[in-house]
Design a protein around this motif. Structure first.
Motif, PDB file in Angstrom:
ATOM      1  N   ARG A 264       1.691  -7.822  -2.465  1.00 22.98           N
ATOM      2  CA  ARG A 264       2.929  -7.408  -3.453  1.00 22.98           C
ATOM      3  C   ARG A 264       2.631  -7.290  -4.701  1.00 22.98           C
ATOM      4  NH1 ARG A 264       5.358 -12.215  -1.312  1.00 22.98           N
ATOM      5  NH2 ARG A 264       5.864 -13.579  -2.936  1.00 22.98           N
ATOM      6  N   LEU A 265       2.216  -8.403  -5.305  1.00 19.85           N
ATOM      7  CA  LEU A 265       1.877  -8.180  -6.919  1.00 19.85           C
ATOM      8  C   LEU A 265       0.767  -7.123  -7.154  1.00 19.85           C
ATOM      9  CD1 LEU A 265       2.165 -11.778  -8.044  1.00 19.85           C
ATOM     10  CD2 LEU A 265       3.895 -10.052  -8.077  1.00 19.85           C
ATOM     11  N   GLY A 266      -0.038  -7.072  -6.454  1.00 17.07           N
ATOM     12  CA  GLY A 266      -1.363  -5.952  -6.484  1.00 17.07           C
ATOM     13  C   GLY A 266      -0.702  -4.546  -6.403  1.00 17.07           C
ATOM     14  N   VAL A 267       0.397  -4.262  -5.459  1.00 16.32           N
ATOM     15  CA  VAL A 267       0.976  -3.049  -5.311  1.00 16.32           C
ATOM     16  C   VAL A 267       1.739  -2.604  -6.604  1.00 16.32           C
ATOM     17  CG1 VAL A 267       2.648  -1.813  -4.115  1.00 16.32           C
ATOM     18  CG2 VAL A 267       1.136  -3.111  -2.951  1.00 16.32           C
ATOM     19  N   PHE A 268       2.378  -3.681  -7.037  1.00 12.57           N
ATOM     20  CA  PHE A 268       3.319  -3.460  -8.279  1.00 12.57           C
ATOM     21  C   PHE A 268       2.489  -3.301  -9.547  1.00 12.57           C
ATOM     22  CE2 PHE A 268       6.756  -6.251  -6.103  1.00 12.57           C
ATOM     23  CZ  PHE A 268       7.257  -4.993  -5.451  1.00 12.57           C
ATOM     24  N   LYS A 269       1.201  -3.908  -9.448  1.00 13.13           N
ATOM     25  CA  LYS A 269       0.533  -3.646 -10.719  1.00 13.13           C
ATOM     26  C   LYS A 269       0.006  -2.093 -10.711  1.00 13.13           C
ATOM     27  CE  LYS A 269      -2.407  -7.022 -10.361  1.00 13.13           C
ATOM     28  NZ  LYS A 269      -3.623  -7.892 -10.696  1.00 13.13           N
ATOM     29  N   GLY A 270      -0.544  -1.857  -9.475  1.00 14.47           N
ATOM     30  CA  GLY A 270      -0.957  -0.362  -9.479  1.00 14.47           C
ATOM     31  C   GLY A 270      -0.197   0.551  -9.516  1.00 14.47           C
ATOM     32  N   LEU A 271       1.219   0.277  -9.298  1.00 13.11           N
ATOM     33  CA  LEU A 271       2.627   1.326  -9.460  1.00 13.11           C
ATOM     34  C   LEU A 271       2.894   1.278 -10.805  1.00 13.11           C
ATOM     35  CD1 LEU A 271       4.771   2.881  -8.325  1.00 13.11           C
ATOM     36  CD2 LEU A 271       5.958   0.981  -7.747  1.00 13.11           C
ATOM     37  N   VAL A 272       2.799   0.149 -11.434  1.00 13.11           N
ATOM     38  CA  VAL A 272       3.044   0.225 -12.910  1.00 13.11           C
ATOM     39  C   VAL A 272       2.174   0.808 -13.811  1.00 13.11           C
ATOM     40  CG1 VAL A 272       3.177  -1.252 -15.086  1.00 13.11           C
ATOM     41  CG2 VAL A 272       4.562  -1.934 -12.973  1.00 13.11           C
ATOM     42  N   GLU A 273       0.785   0.922 -13.475  1.00 14.38           N
ATOM     43  CA  GLU A 273      -0.167   1.507 -14.072  1.00 14.38           C
ATOM     44  C   GLU A 273      -0.121   2.921 -14.016  1.00 14.38           C
ATOM     45  OE1 GLU A 273      -3.359   2.111 -16.730  1.00 14.38           O
ATOM     46  OE2 GLU A 273      -2.200   0.449 -16.384  1.00 14.38           O
ATOM     47  N   GLY A 274      -0.007   3.429 -12.559  1.00 16.22           N
ATOM     48  CA  GLY A 274       0.153   4.678 -12.137  1.00 16.22           C
ATOM     49  C   GLY A 274       1.357   5.517 -12.864  1.00 16.22           C
ATOM     50  N   GLN A 275       2.389   4.601 -12.869  1.00 15.34           N
ATOM     51  CA  GLN A 275       3.522   5.448 -13.493  1.00 15.34           C
ATOM     52  C   GLN A 275       3.196   5.564 -15.065  1.00 15.34           C
ATOM     53  OE1 GLN A 275       7.072   3.509 -12.222  1.00 15.34           O
ATOM     54  NE2 GLN A 275       7.463   4.948 -10.928  1.00 15.34           N
ATOM     55  N   LEU A 276       2.747   4.526 -15.705  1.00 14.59           N
ATOM     56  CA  LEU A 276       2.517   4.784 -16.998  1.00 14.59           C
ATOM     57  C   LEU A 276       1.442   5.952 -17.269  1.00 14.59           C
ATOM     58  CD1 LEU A 276       2.008   0.942 -18.202  1.00 14.59           C
ATOM     59  CD2 LEU A 276       3.829   2.613 -18.857  1.00 14.59           C
ATOM     60  N   VAL A 277       0.561   6.183 -16.607  1.00 13.58           N
ATOM     61  CA  VAL A 277      -0.431   7.345 -16.703  1.00 13.58           C
ATOM     62  C   VAL A 277       0.306   8.674 -16.496  1.00 13.58           C
ATOM     63  CG1 VAL A 277      -2.647   8.420 -15.749  1.00 13.58           C
ATOM     64  CG2 VAL A 277      -2.577   5.643 -16.038  1.00 13.58           C
ATOM     65  N   ASN A 278       1.060   8.557 -15.313  1.00 11.43           N
ATOM     66  CA  ASN A 278       1.626   9.804 -15.018  1.00 11.43           C
ATOM     67  C   ASN A 278       2.795  10.211 -15.965  1.00 11.43           C
ATOM     68  OD1 ASN A 278       0.001  10.333 -12.754  1.00 11.43           O
ATOM     69  ND2 ASN A 278       1.397   8.975 -11.302  1.00 11.43           N
ATOM     70  N   ASP A 279       3.849   9.246 -16.191  1.00 10.10           N
ATOM     71  CA  ASP A 279       5.028   9.629 -16.662  1.00 10.10           C
ATOM     72  C   ASP A 279       5.064   8.909 -18.229  1.00 10.10           C
ATOM     73  OD1 ASP A 279       5.533  10.905 -14.512  1.00 10.10           O
ATOM     74  OD2 ASP A 279       6.280   8.985 -13.536  1.00 10.10           O
ATOM     75  N   GLY A 280       4.255   8.102 -18.690  1.00  6.91           N
ATOM     76  CA  GLY A 280       4.430   7.101 -19.562  1.00  6.91           C
ATOM     77  C   GLY A 280       5.764   6.162 -19.812  1.00  6.91           C
ATOM     78  N   LYS A 281       6.140   5.996 -18.612  1.00  6.78           N
ATOM     79  CA  LYS A 281       7.112   4.914 -18.523  1.00  6.78           C
ATOM     80  C   LYS A 281       7.149   4.423 -17.113  1.00  6.78           C
ATOM     81  CE  LYS A 281      10.713   8.376 -17.205  1.00  6.78           C
ATOM     82  NZ  LYS A 281      12.115   8.833 -17.428  1.00  6.78           N
ATOM     83  N   VAL A 282       7.819   3.373 -17.120  1.00  7.71           N
ATOM     84  CA  VAL A 282       7.794   2.632 -15.736  1.00  7.71           C
ATOM     85  C   VAL A 282       9.374   2.733 -14.954  1.00  7.71           C
ATOM     86  CG1 VAL A 282       7.689   0.359 -14.172  1.00  7.71           C
ATOM     87  CG2 VAL A 282       6.171   1.102 -16.207  1.00  7.71           C
ATOM     88  N   SER A 283       9.419   3.294 -13.756  1.00  9.78           N
ATOM     89  CA  SER A 283      10.847   3.252 -13.404  1.00  9.78           C
ATOM     90  C   SER A 283      10.768   3.454 -11.881  1.00  9.78           C
ATOM     91  CB  SER A 283      11.317   4.736 -13.763  1.00  9.78           C
ATOM     92  OG  SER A 283      12.591   4.827 -13.107  1.00  9.78           O
ATOM     93  N   PHE A 284      11.273   2.088 -11.369  1.00 14.44           N
ATOM     94  CA  PHE A 284      11.283   1.878 -10.103  1.00 14.44           C
ATOM     95  C   PHE A 284      12.120   0.535  -9.698  1.00 14.44           C
ATOM     96  CE2 PHE A 284       7.450  -0.590 -10.815  1.00 14.44           C
ATOM     97  CZ  PHE A 284       7.616  -1.887 -10.069  1.00 14.44           C
ATOM     98  N   GLU A 285      12.673   0.512  -8.556  1.00 16.85           N
ATOM     99  CA  GLU A 285      13.721  -0.715  -8.436  1.00 16.85           C
ATOM    100  C   GLU A 285      13.348  -1.382  -6.831  1.00 16.85           C
ATOM    101  OE1 GLU A 285      18.484  -1.679  -8.026  1.00 16.85           O
ATOM    102  OE2 GLU A 285      17.610   0.550  -8.321  1.00 16.85           O
ATOM    103  N   VAL A 286      13.364  -2.588  -6.997  1.00 14.46           N
ATOM    104  CA  VAL A 286      13.092  -3.353  -5.490  1.00 14.46           C
ATOM    105  C   VAL A 286      14.444  -3.559  -5.424  1.00 14.46           C
ATOM    106  CG1 VAL A 286      12.119  -5.396  -4.330  1.00 14.46           C
ATOM    107  CG2 VAL A 286      10.696  -4.146  -6.000  1.00 14.46           C
ATOM    108  N   VAL A 287      15.035  -3.098  -4.392  1.00 17.94           N
ATOM    109  CA  VAL A 287      16.719  -3.405  -4.050  1.00 17.94           C
ATOM    110  C   VAL A 287      16.863  -4.477  -3.245  1.00 17.94           C
ATOM    111  CG1 VAL A 287      17.215  -0.934  -4.371  1.00 17.94           C
ATOM    112  CG2 VAL A 287      16.520  -1.406  -2.052  1.00 17.94           C
TER     113      VAL A 287
END
Length: 322
Positions: A169-192
């Motif tokens: 799960r931490l691997g997924v979140f690292k990839g998600l954070v990096e991907g969003q930073l590259v794509n959008d310049g910000k991080v925006s997701f919520e684990v509900v």
């Protein structure tokens, strides 16, 4: 003068058979699984058993039934029966250390397979897929797939304290954070919400039913393995939710791959139970024969990959056990 070879041939054949029997008697392999409650584990123990038998070894297997005390007892029983190679998929990274150390002290070569064990344990090596890197690739895929869309994620985890699940799960979140930073310049997701599905289809279904009731607006379900996500999809279907993206950090279960082919399942990481199991047995047999060098790494990782609709045909095998 007439020479007959039949007696000689028979004698040679009997000698070869005797040597084979002796080799089998000298090679006793114990495979201690902490559970067989998911198809992944059933495929893994089948591959490990097959690989050991191909090498002429006697094989004993045990299902710990997700009970650490039982798995410890299974290991102790195998050592008492004289195995010289123990393939161990531990229920708990700390809880199995003493059992592994005791087996090593008794002269047994111990190879840990799939789930991790503490680095304090005296074992030959650990063999598994790269949970962190598989997760990272899945996370990047998720960032690209949901680019520009808000994400409310339901997380389905295996067992509390399990290092494999944590790394995934931490691997997924690292990839998600990096991907969003590259794509959008910000991080925006919520684990509900996070649910514990015990790695199984039924566990994933039960956890998802509860989480969907609490978070009906979730639009992503992320599991630490395919079995739990496949169970979760039954809960989604029961509520008529067709707009939730389902994906897993790892495994590559054939049922998930079939859904990926159909566009009904997002992605999963490559965690081939057959490859992991056969690699663990091969290394273990080399250790028994004294063929491993002092520089043998304490961790062997298989090559990571994210399986998507674009490359699923490289990995899907309809006849696979898992």
């Amino acid at each position: 003068m007439k020479i007959t070879l039949s007696g000689c041939v028979l004698a040679v054949a009997m000698n070869v058979a005797a040597i084979g029997a002796a080799n089998a008697a000298d090679c006793k392999v114990g495979i201690a699984m902490y559970t067989l409650g998911a198809p992944y584990f059933a495929a893994q123990v089948a591959a490990a058993e097959d690989q050991a038998k191909k090498a002429g070894c006697e094989v004993t297997t045990a299902d710990g039934q997700n009970d650490m005390s039982k798995q410890i007892a299974d290991v102790e029983d195998m050592v008492a029966k004289g195995v010289n190679l123990l393939i161990l998929n531990p229920r708990d990274p700390e809880g199995l250390v003493s059992a592994a150390d005791a087996a090593t002290a008794a002269g047994v070569k111990v190879v840990v397979m799939d789930s991790s064990i503490s680095t304090k344990a005296n074992v030959v090596t650990q063999v598994r897929s790269s949970n962190d890197q598989n997760g990272y690739l899945v996370g990047q895929w998720l960032a690209n797939s949901m680019k520009g869309k808000p994400m409310k994620i339901i997380l389905l985890s295996g067992d509390k304290g399990n290092e494999v699940g944590r790394d995934r799960r931490l691997g997924v979140f690292k990839g998600l954070v990096e991907g969003q930073l590259v794509n959008d310049g910000k991080v925006s997701f919520e684990v509900v919400g996070q649910g514990w599905g015990g790695w199984s289809n039924e566990g994933g279904l039960a956890a998802m039913e509860d989480l969907l009731t609490a978070h009906p607006d979730a639009n992503v379900v992320l599991g630490e393995n395919d079995s739990m996500v496949l169970g979760a999809m039954k809960a989604l279907e029961a509520q008529g939710k067709t707009d939730v993206l389902a994906l897993a950090a790892a495994d590559g279960q054939k049922e998930a791959l079939a859904l990926i082919k159909e566009g009904k399942y997002g992605a999963t990481g490559l965690n081939d139970p057959d490859l992991v199991a056969r690699t663990a047995v091969d290394i273990g047999l080399k250790a028994v024969k004294g063929e491993l060098g002092a520089d043998t790494p304490k961790l062997e990782l298989t090559t990571p990959a994210v399986i998507t609709k674009e490359n699923v045909d490289q990995f899907y095998r309809a006849e696979a056990v898992f």
